[in-house]
Design a protein around this motif. Structure first.
Motif, PDB file in Angstrom:
ATOM      1  N   LEU A   1      48.169  46.726  43.281  1.00 52.53           N
ATOM      2  CA  LEU A   1      47.265  47.866  43.094  1.00 52.53           C
ATOM      3  C   LEU A   1      46.651  47.728  41.703  1.00 52.53           C
ATOM      4  CD1 LEU A   1      47.992  51.594  44.029  1.00 52.53           C
ATOM      5  CD2 LEU A   1      46.530  50.932  42.109  1.00 52.53           C
ATOM      6  N   GLY A   2      45.379  47.384  41.655  1.00 54.71           N
ATOM      7  CA  GLY A   2      44.717  47.207  40.369  1.00 54.71           C
ATOM      8  C   GLY A   2      43.219  46.999  40.536  1.00 54.71           C
ATOM      9  N   ALA A   3      42.494  47.022  39.435  1.00 52.86           N
ATOM     10  CA  ALA A   3      41.039  46.869  39.474  1.00 52.86           C
ATOM     11  C   ALA A   3      40.668  45.402  39.648  1.00 52.86           C
ATOM     12  CB  ALA A   3      40.425  47.409  38.188  1.00 52.86           C
ATOM     13  N   GLY A   4      39.510  45.167  40.271  1.00 53.51           N
ATOM     14  CA  GLY A   4      39.013  43.812  40.464  1.00 53.51           C
ATOM     15  C   GLY A   4      38.400  43.250  39.192  1.00 53.51           C
ATOM     16  N   ARG A   5      38.100  41.940  39.225  1.00 48.52           N
ATOM     17  CA  ARG A   5      37.500  41.289  38.062  1.00 48.52           C
ATOM     18  C   ARG A   5      36.403  40.299  38.467  1.00 48.52           C
ATOM     19  NH1 ARG A   5      42.827  39.781  34.323  1.00 48.52           N
ATOM     20  NH2 ARG A   5      43.530  41.934  33.990  1.00 48.52           N
ATOM     21  N   SER A   6      35.998  40.325  39.714  1.00 51.20           N
ATOM     22  CA  SER A   6      35.044  39.326  40.213  1.00 51.20           C
ATOM     23  C   SER A   6      33.652  39.552  39.654  1.00 51.20           C
ATOM     24  CB  SER A   6      34.993  39.359  41.743  1.00 51.20           C
ATOM     25  OG  SER A   6      36.278  39.165  42.292  1.00 51.20           O
ATOM     26  N   LYS A   7      32.885  38.472  39.581  1.00 49.99           N
ATOM     27  CA  LYS A   7      31.499  38.516  39.127  1.00 49.99           C
ATOM     28  C   LYS A   7      30.578  38.065  40.248  1.00 49.99           C
ATOM     29  CE  LYS A   7      32.810  39.530  34.919  1.00 49.99           C
ATOM     30  NZ  LYS A   7      32.593  40.890  34.356  1.00 49.99           N
ATOM     31  N   ILE A   8      29.350  38.553  40.192  1.00 47.46           N
ATOM     32  CA  ILE A   8      28.338  38.155  41.173  1.00 47.46           C
ATOM     33  C   ILE A   8      27.640  36.883  40.699  1.00 47.46           C
ATOM     34  CG2 ILE A   8      26.152  38.824  42.262  1.00 47.46           C
ATOM     35  CD1 ILE A   8      27.044  41.738  41.938  1.00 47.46           C
ATOM     36  N   ASN A   9      27.420  35.971  41.623  1.00 53.29           N
ATOM     37  CA  ASN A   9      26.637  34.767  41.334  1.00 53.29           C
ATOM     38  C   ASN A   9      25.192  35.042  41.746  1.00 53.29           C
ATOM     39  OD1 ASN A   9      25.422  32.269  41.180  1.00 53.29           O
ATOM     40  ND2 ASN A   9      27.123  31.161  42.147  1.00 53.29           N
TER      41      ASN A   9
END
Length: 391
Positions: free
Chosen positions: A53-61
């Motif tokens: 349970l935690g926040a995401g860290r992904s980035k958009i390409n």
């Protein structure tokens, strides 16, 4: 075991659902911090049933990619790399959508304005999504500036859950109702498209109903009807008033006076409803000082036919006159000088009848869908707290 029909019938009865007479073994209940639940259900914090349970860290390409990237509103972009896989619940963390839920699976990424919840194997994703829905997570939002929900809040959230087989049965029952609602939504959309196409054909004379043919006349509205504005303000409305009170929105208020009795079409003269809000009425009513009333129709004009044509075409006309995407206000001459097609009265009446029947069919379907949505909300409260048992 109760069927979907049993649930609907039980939900409509008065009294405690848990106390209904039955030949089955009565459910034993217990008091917990989350409320009264069946004895074989558990009450615990959300963090105890999760593996992550935690926040995401992904980035958009910006160049795109094969894997979706989820934000608070759903898919917001793609990337060639994924950071998560498998079923998960996404909770919007920041902004106006804070608390919004989304169930995902496969390979994907999640941005930092969204919290990811991955469950242990002995919990049903769709059951927990439904449980979180009735928790109304947006009520956890805090902050006077940017609304916010934190992972810490979610971890401490108290929930109740039955054994896995009952979770799955409850999730399946609610899924059946969701499918019914989705089917009704699709049918309503299809019927609206059919009505739109029919209006385009019938209201312009491109297609005639059986028994009718020939060219149509064309006249200005000012030659066919009276156009006036009201004398009331919004503050004049009365809760539970005797008569409809038409203001500058789609909401019809009530009032204790009437200034007109008869057939009329009304539209907003300014405000957010300009060119978008239309009412057809035949009876006693009052109306706002910035609402236009078109009434006292010439004997050659059917009032409902006029309403259909006017409400379908007026916004396009005033948009062209003002050369803007939004219209701030309507002048009386914009209405009075608008040309409308004028088929023979008998043909107008026939067209109005066909389109009125379509409207009635749409209203019936919409009422059925809305009733089903209300039923689902009631079912969720009963099923997700164990007051109705499916196993």
């Amino acid at each position: 075991m109760q069927t979907m029909t049993n649930i609907a019938e039980s939900h409509g009865q008065e009294g405690s659902l848990a106390g209904n007479e039955s030949t089955e073994t009565p459910t034993v209940y217990k008091k917990t911090e989350v409320g009264v639940i069946p004895d074989d259900w558990e009450s615990e914090n959300l963090c105890n049933i999760t593996i992550y349970l935690g926040a995401g860290r992904s980035k958009i390409n910006r160049s795109g990619g094969s894997y979706p990237i989820y934000g608070s509103t759903g898919i917001i972009g793609y990337n060639n790399h994924f950071d998560h896989s498998g079923p998960a619940i996404l909770v919007a963390r920041v902004g106006a959508n804070a608390g919004k839920l989304n169930a995902v699976s496969g390979k994907y990424g999640v941005t930092d304005n969204t919290i990811i919840i991955k469950l242990k194997d002995d919990f049903s994703l769709h059951f927990i999504v439904s449980l979180l829905e009735i928790k109304r997570l947006n009520s956890l939002v805090f902050g006077s500036g940017q609304p916010l929900i934190t992972g810490t809040q979610l971890k401490k959230l108290l929930i109740c859950s039955p054994p896995l087989h009952e979770q799955k049965a409850i999730a399946a029952a609610l899924s059946d109702v969701d499918e019914l609602i989705e089917g009704l939504d699709k049918l309503i959309a299809k019927k609206r498209d059919i009505k739109q196409a029919t209006m385009q054909q019938l209201l312009t004379g491109k297609r005639h109903l059986p028994g009718f043919d020939g060219e149509w006349d064309e006249k200005k509205i000012g030659e066919l009807a009276s156009i006036t504005t009201g004398a009331r303000n919004t503050q004049d409305r009365k809760i539970n008033g005797r008569y409809p009170f038409f203001v500058r929105s789609s909401t019809v208020e009530r009032i204790d006076s009437f200034c007109y009795q008869g057939e009329a079409v009304l539209t907003a003269g300014d405000g957010v409803g300009t060119g978008k809000v239309y009412h057809y009425v035949n009876g006693r009513f009052d109306f706002h000082q910035r609402v236009y009333k078109i009434s006292d129709f010439n004997e050659s004009l059917d009032g409902y036919f006029f309403y259909l044509y006017f409400s379908h075409n007026f916004f396009q006309r005033i948009s062209l006159l003002t050369a803007k995407s939004s219209v701030d206000s309507v002048r009386m001459d914009m209405i009075a000088n608008m040309q409308i097609p004028l088929p023979p009265l008998q043909e107008q009446t026939a067209i109005a009848s066909v389109l009125s029947d379509m409207d009635e069919e749409l209203r019936t379907l919409e009422a059925r869908r809305d009733k089903t949505k209300v039923l689902k909300q009631g079912m969720m409260q009963e099923l997700l707290m164990g007051r109705i048992r499916l196993v």
